[in-house]
Design an enzyme around this catalytic site. Structure first.
Site, PDB file in Angstrom:
ATOM      1  N   SER B 132       1.015  -1.296   0.043  1.00  0.00           N
ATOM      2  CA  SER B 132      -0.025  -0.023  -0.132  1.00  0.00           C
ATOM      3  C   SER B 132       0.875   1.330  -0.047  1.00  0.00           C
ATOM      4  O   SER B 132       0.527   2.113  -0.655  1.00  0.00           O
ATOM      5  CB  SER B 132      -0.782   0.033   1.475  1.00  0.00           C
ATOM      6  N   GLU B 363      -4.068  -4.234  -6.906  1.00  0.00           N
ATOM      7  CA  GLU B 363      -4.156  -3.051  -7.693  1.00  0.00           C
ATOM      8  C   GLU B 363      -4.773  -1.965  -6.728  1.00  0.00           C
ATOM      9  O   GLU B 363      -5.532  -1.319  -7.153  1.00  0.00           O
ATOM     10  CB  GLU B 363      -5.147  -3.042  -9.098  1.00  0.00           C
TER      11      GLU B 363
END
Lengths: 268, 382, 336
Positions: B132, B363
Site C-alpha cells: 500500500s 491493484e
C-alpha cells in the site's frame, strides 16, 4: 471472382420465452435477438470459400428494423457487404411470401454465383425456403455436402443424398444449404465490431425491388397463425409391466416409433 | 442518459460470452487445478484481439471504448477469472501506459507484439516492503553514462512468469544526484533479469504470479517511459485504468456465482419444493441481483467518464472497492445456497469463492480505495 | 386462384423408401387421413411414385384408402427433385386435392416444399395434430406445430389457397388397418425432360450412413448411470449406440468409475440434450442430471429401484436390470 450471398435471419433467443397468454404474442422486451444459429455455419462456409477461392460475400436478411443488428454482426465476422430487405408490406410474411420477396431480390441483383443458407430457423423451423428459392430461381439446391471445390464456373462436391453418397458437378449459380456443425464457426474478432457499426447497410424495399402485387406478407401469406400457446412437456409416467421379455419388446417398439433403427454399416 | 446498452455493446457481450463459454469453459477448471496459464487459450484469445483491446488499429488493436472493455473483461471473468486477470493486466497496466506515455518509436517498437499477443505484458511496482505504501519501493536505477543500472526486486507480479515486456517502477538517481521515480519498459531477455517461481495461490491459480529480481540490469535511456521523473504519475494513472478491469473481473465472478445460485435453487427440491420458494434463499438472490446491478452501473459510469476525458480516479476507486466487496459476499452466499455441493470441487462455485477474495487486495487494497475516495471527498469533490 | 370449392379429397404421399418398402410414417398418416375423409365425406387417395410401383399397391389398400394414383418407372427408383416435383405438380393440377399430407422424411420435406411453391400454397411442417375447423362440411384444416425452439405451440390455417399441405413426423398418428372394398387404382403416365437436369452425377454412388451427431444434437441418446454395474456392461451401451446411430451419455458416476469420458456427461456441469428419445439406464435421477434431459421428446427410464426419482420425470418407466435390457435390445436389433 465469386459472388457469394448468404441468407440469414434474426430470431429471438429462445431459452426463456414468455408468452402473453391472452394475445399469444411473444413478450419481447427482455429477449436478445440473435442470428439464427444454423445461419452462422452458413456465414462461416462463405468465409472459407472466400479464403480459398477469393470472392465478395454479401449477407442479406429480410426483417424489421431490429434485424439490422444481425447484419452488423455478420459484418463483424468479416462479411464484405450487407443488404437489409425491409418494408412494412413484408411483415408477417410466411415462407411462400419470403421466397417471393427473395426471388425479386435476386432478380434485382442479377449476378450471383453461390447462395448459401443454413438448415432451419429457431423460430418457425420450417426449413422450406432453400427448396422454394430453388424452385423460384430455377437453380439447383445442394444439401448435405462434405467435400467441395469450385472450378471456374462449376461447383463439384461429394454429398449425401438419401442413403447414397454421390459425387456431383453443377454449373453455377447454385444454392448450397449448410447443415449444423458442418464447420466450426470462427469467433467474432473484437476489431471487427467497431468497423461493423461504421459501415453502410444497403436497404431494399418494395419499391426498389419493383415487387409485383402478389407480394403482401400480411394479406397474402397462404398460412396464418391463429393462436399461440405455451408447450408444456408433461411426462406420462407410464409403468411398463410384464415379463422382462415383454418389457424389452415394448422398449424396442417405442424406439422404432421414434424412427430409431439399425444402421446400415457398423463402425467397428 | 440512456441506460440501455447500445447494439454495439450488446454484440460485444454476446460475442465474448460465446467465445468464453466455448474456449475457456473447458479450460478454466484445468487451469485452476494445475495452477498453470494456458497457452492454448492465449492463441485463441489472440484471434479475437483480446491482447489489444483499447489500442488503436494503427498498432494492431481493436480500438474498443471503455464500456466495451469492461464488458469484455466481465464476460471472460464469468467463465475464467484467472484469464480475465491476465488479459486485464496486460491491457490496462501493460499496453495502455506505453500507448499513453510512450514516444512514437516506443509505440511502434513495443505495441504490435503486445496487441498481437506475441508478447505478454506485465507491470511490476509492488515490493516486499512496499505494498500500500507505494512510495516505499527500494529498487534503484543509477545513471551511468547513457544507461541506468537497475538493482532490486518485485513481488506478486501478475503475468510475471509469462510476460516478455515488463513495465517497472523504480527509484532513480542521476549522475548529478537528482532523485525521483522512473518507469522503465524492460524485456525479460535483458541480462540480469530474473523471474522467480510461480506463487502457490488460494485463487486465480491459472494466472501467473511471480517475483522478479534485477541484477545490475543495464537499461538504455530509450527504455524510459515518459519523462525521467514521471514514474509515480505513470504508475498511479495506470492503476486508475487497471481498476476498471479489476472491477469488471469481480463483477464477472459475482455474475457467475449468482447465475449458478439461481439455477441450483430452482432445481434443488427439499421439503417437497424447490428451495428457491423459501425466502431464506430467494432473499439472498435478491440481494445478489441488486449488488451486481449496482456494481455494473457504477463501473459503466466510470468507463463513460474515462472516455469523456474527465478525471475518474474517485469513481474508479469506488468501482473497484464496491465490485470486489460484493463479489466476495456473493461468492460466499453462493456456496451457502449450494450447501454441501457448493463445497465440492465438482462444481465451480468453490472456485468463485477462492477467486473473488484477491480482487479486494490487488491493484490497491480496498482500504487504499477508501483512502482515495475520502481524499477526493474532503478536497471538495463530493 | 380458382374456386376453392373445386378442390376436394385428401391425398397422402405414400413414399416408397429406398425402393424397399412403404414408408411407415405414411401408413400412420393414412389412419388419421381416413378420419378426415370420413368427416368430409370425401375420398382418401394414396399417391405412389416408384420403380415397380405395382408391388406396393396391395399393402397400401390395407390402410383404408379409396383410391391410389401411381406412376411407375425406373427413373423413379430414388427421389429426384425435378422428376417427382414435375409429375406430382401435374397430378395436383389435374385432380385438385383439398388436402395433401406428407411424411416428414428427407425426400418428402424437399418435395412438399417445392410443390407448395409451385402451387403458391401453404405448407405446415412437423404438425402435432390435425383437425377440421370451420363450419360443418368446410374442409379447413387446423394444424398445431411447435415453434420457437419447441417452447411454444402455434395453430396454423391455410384458408385461401389449395391444396392445404402438411408434413407429419413419425409417431404422431397410429396405423389403422382397414380394408376397403373396390379400391380404385389409377395409373398415370411417366414422362420427363432429361435435358433439364442440372445436377450431374459423376461415377457410381455409394451407400452411406448419416454421420453420428454430437451429443447435444443427437436424436437418440442412451444414458448410463451407476446402475450399469461394470465397465464391461457399460461397453454394451456403446455397441447399442453404434447399431442405432445413437449417442452415449451419462452421469458423473460412470466418469469417476472410468467407464465414460468427461465430455459425455449430461447435466448441470455437462451437456444438455434434446433427442427424440432418451433411454436412461441405471440412473437414479438426481437433479444435476435431470436438468440436462428435460428437452427430450420422450424419456424411457430403466432402474431396479421402483422408487427411483428418475421415474417422476419419465414418460415410460421400467423396473428392471439395465444390463438384461440392453442385452435384449441388442438381440432384437440383430434379428431385425
Amino acid at each position: 471472382m465469386l459472388k457469394i450471398f448468404v441468407l440469414i435471419k434474426q430470431v429471438p433467443k429462445t431459452d426463456n420465452l414468455q408468452i402473453n397468454l391472452k394475445t399469444g404474442a411473444l413478450i419481447r422486451n427482455k429477449i436478445d435477438n440473435i442470428i439464427n444459429p444454423d445461419d452462422i455455419f452458413a456465414l462461416e462456409f462463405a468465409l472459407t470459400i472466400r479464403e480459398k477461392y477469393g470472392g465478395v460475400i454479401t449477407a442479406m436478411t429480410m426483417g424489421p428494423s431490429q434485424a439490422e443488428s444481425s447484419l452488423r454482426e455478420a459484418l463483424a465476422m468479416g462479411i464484405d457487404h450487407v443488404i437489409h430487405i425491409s418494408d412494412p408490406i413484408f411483415s408477417y410474411s410466411d415462407t411462400l411470401q419470403t421466397t417471393l420477396v427473395l426471388k425479386e431480390t435476386f432478380e434485382k441483383i442479377k449476378s450471383y454465383d453461390v447462395i448459401i443458407t443454413g438448415s432451419v430457423t429457431l423460430d418457425s423451423g420450417t426449413g422450406q425456403v432453400p427448396y422454394q428459392l430453388s424452385e423460384a430461381l430455377q437453380i439447383p439446391l445442394i444439401t448435405d455436402i462434405f467435400i467441395f471445390e469450385f472450378e471456374k464456373d462449376k461447383f463439384k462436391c461429394q454429398r449425401n443424398f438419401g442413403h447414397e453418397s454421390q459425387d456431383i458437378e453443377v454449373n453455377l449459380p447454385v444454392i448450397i444449404r449448410i447443415g449444423k456443425h458442418f464447420n466450426k464457426p470462427r469467433h467474432i474478432p473484437l476489431s471487427g465490431i467497431k468497423k461493423a457499426f461504421e459501415k453502410k447497410i444497403e436497404i431494399m424495399d418494395f419499391n426498389l425491388l419493383n415487387c409485383p402485387d402478389e407480394i403482401d406478407g400480411c394479406n397474402k401469406s397462404p398460412t396464418q397463425v391463429i393462436k399461440t400457446d405455451k408447450l408444456v412437456h408433461k411426462r406420462k409416467n407410464e409403468f411398463i409391466k410384464g415379463s422382462i421379455k415383454e418389457k424389452i419388446q415394448r422398449i424396442f417398439d417405442i424406439m422404432k416409433e421414434h424412427g430409431i433403427e439399425k444402421r446400415w454399416m457398423q463402425k467397428k | 442518459m440512456d441506460f440501455e446498452l447500445s447494439e454495439k455493446h450488446r454484440l460485444v457481450r454476446r460475442s465474448v460470452r460465446t467465445f468464453a463459454e466455448d474456449i475457456l469453459g473447458p479450460l478454466a477448471p484445468i487451469m485452476d487445478r494445475e495452477a498453470k496459464f494456458s497457452w492454448e487459450a492465449a492463441k485463441e484469445l489472440a484471434k479475437i484481439n483480446a491482447w489489444g483491446l483499447q489500442i488503436p488499429e494503427k498498432y494492431g488493436g481493436a480500438d474498443l471504448d471503455s464500456i466495451s472493455y469492461a464488458i469484455t473483461i466481465e464476460e471472460i471473468s464469468r467463465i475464467c477469472a484467472a484469464t480475465a486477470l491476465t488479459i486485464s493486466v496486460h491491457n490496462s497496466v501493460g499496453a495502455y501506459p506505453i500507448y499513453k506515455f510512450g514516444t512514437e518509436e516506443q509505440k511502434e517498437k513495443f505495441l504490435p507484439d503486445i496487441t498481437s499477443g506475441k508478447k505478454i505484458a506485465a507491470f511490476a511496482w509492488t515490493e516486499p516492503n512496499a505494498g500500500s505504501d507505494a512510495g516505499a519501493i527500494e529498487s534503484l536505477a543509477i545513471e551511468d553514462g547513457d544507461v541506468f543500472i537497475l538493482n532490486g526486486s518485485k513481488i506478486f507480479v501478475t503475468n510475471g512468469g509469462i510476460a516478455s515486456t515488463v513495465l517497472i517502477g523504480a527509484k532513480y538517481q542521476t549522475e548529478k544526484g537528482e532523485k525521483g521515480y522512473v518507469a522503465f519498459i524492460l524485456d525479460k531477455n535483458m541480462k540480469g533479469f530474473e523471474v522467480g517461481e510461480n506463487e502457490d495461490k488460494l485463487g486465480i491459480r491459472g494466472s501467473s504470479t511471480t517475483s522478479l529480481y534485477f541484477h545490475d540490469i543495464r537499461i538504455p535511456k530509450e527504455n524510459i517511459l515518459g519523462n525521467l521523473n514521471d514514474g509515480f504519475k505513470i504508475g498511479m494513472q495506470a492503476l486508475d485504468v487497471g481498476r476498471i478491469g479489476i472491477a469488471a473481473q469481480a463483477i464477472g465472478i459475482a455474475q457467475a456465482a449468482y447465475e449458478h445460485s439461481v439455477n441450483y435453487s430452482k432445481g434443488r427440491i427439499q421439503f417437497n419444493k424447490p428451495i428457491s420458494r423459501f425466502q431464506g434463499i430467494s432473499f439472498k438472490l435478491a440481494e445478489m441481483a441488486t449488488k451486481i446491478d449496482s456494481a455494473r452501473l457504477l463501473l459503466f459510469r466510470t468507463a463513460f467518464l474515462k472516455d469523456k476525458g474527465v478525471p475518474f480516479s474517485k469513481e474508479t476507486a469506488m468501482s473497484k472497492y464496491y465490485a470486489s466487496q460484493i463479489a466476495r459476499e456473493i461468492a460466499q452466499e453462493a456456496i451457502q445456497i449450494h450447501g454441501g455441493y457448493g463445497y465440492m470441487k465438482d462444481l465451480p462455485v468453490e472456485r468463485y469463492y477462492r477467486d473473488a477474495k484477491v480482487t479486494e487486495l490487488y491493484e490497491g487494497t480496498n482500504e487504499i480505495m477508501k483512502f482515495i475516495i475520502s481524499r477526493e471527498i474532503l478536497r471538495g469533490n463530493l | 386462384m380458382d374456386n376453392l370449392k373445386d378442390y376436394k379429397d385428401i391425398w397422402v404421399f405414400t413414399e416408397i423408401k429406398d425402393h424397399e418398402e412403404v414408408n411407415n410414417c405414411a401408413l400412420e398418416i393414412l389412419g388419421k387421413a381416413r378420419e378426415i375423409a370420413d368427416e368430409l365425406n370425401q375420398e382418401l387417395v394414396a399417391i405412389v411414385l416408384a420403380y415397380e410401383a405395382e408391388k406396393y399397391l396391395s399393402i397400401i389398400t390395407e390402410y383404408g384408402v379409396d383410391k391410389i394414383i401411381y406412376i411407375s418407372h425406373l427413373d423413379l427408383k430414388h427421389y429426384h427433385e425435378q422428376f417427382f416435383t414435375n409429375l406430382i405438380y401435374e397430378l395436383i393440377e389435374k385432380y385438385k386435392p383439398s388436402i395433401f399430407l406428407f411424411p416428414s422424411t428427407e425426400a418428402s420435406n424437399a418435395l412438399s416444399a417445392r410443390l407448395a411453391y409451385r402451387c403458391r400454397t401453404g405448407l405446415v411442417n412437423s404438425v402435432l395434430n390435425l383437425e377440421l375447423g370451420g363450419e360443418k362440411g368446410d374442409d379447413l384444416l387446423l394444424t398445431d406445430k411447435p415453434a420457437y425452439g419447441g417452447n411454444v405451440s402455434v395453430k396454423i390455417i391455410c384458408p385461401k389457397t389449395r391444396p392445404q399441405m402438411c408434413t407429419i413426423t413419425t409417431g404422431i398418428f397410429k396405423k389403422k388397418e382397414l380394408k376397403k372394398e373396390n379400391v380404385e387404382i389409377i395409373e398415370e403416365n411417366y414422362h420427363s425432360d432429361k435435358s433439364k437436369i442440372k445436377i450431374k452425377i459423376i461415377g457410381a454412388p455409394t451407400r452411406k450412413d448419416k454421420p453420428t451427431a454430437l451429443l447435444s444434437d443427437a436424436k437418440f441418446v442412451i444414458g448410463g448411470g451407476q446402475g450399469i454395474g461394470s465397465k464391461e456392461n457399460f461397453e454394451k451401451l456403446y455397441i447399442l449406440a453404434d447399431y442405432t446411430n445413437g449417442q452415449v451419455g451419462g452421469t458423473r458416476r460412470p466418469i469417476l468409475n472410468g467407464w465414460m469420458p468427461e465430455h459425455l456427461q449430461i447435466g448441470i456441469s455437462g451437456e444438455s440434450i434434446k433427442p427424440n428419445l432418451y433411454l436412461a439406464l441405471g440412473i437414479s435421477g438426481a437433479i444435476q442430471h435431470v436438468v440436462g434431459i428435460t428437452d427430450s421428446d420422450t424419456i424411457i427410464a430403466i432402474n431396479t429401484d421402483p422408487n427411483a426419482s428418475i421415474f417422476k420425470t419419465s414418460d415410460y418407466c421400467v423396473i428392471g436390470d439395465a444390463k438384461e435390457i440392453v442385452d435384449g435390445l441388442l438381440k432384437l436389433l440383430e434379428k431385425d
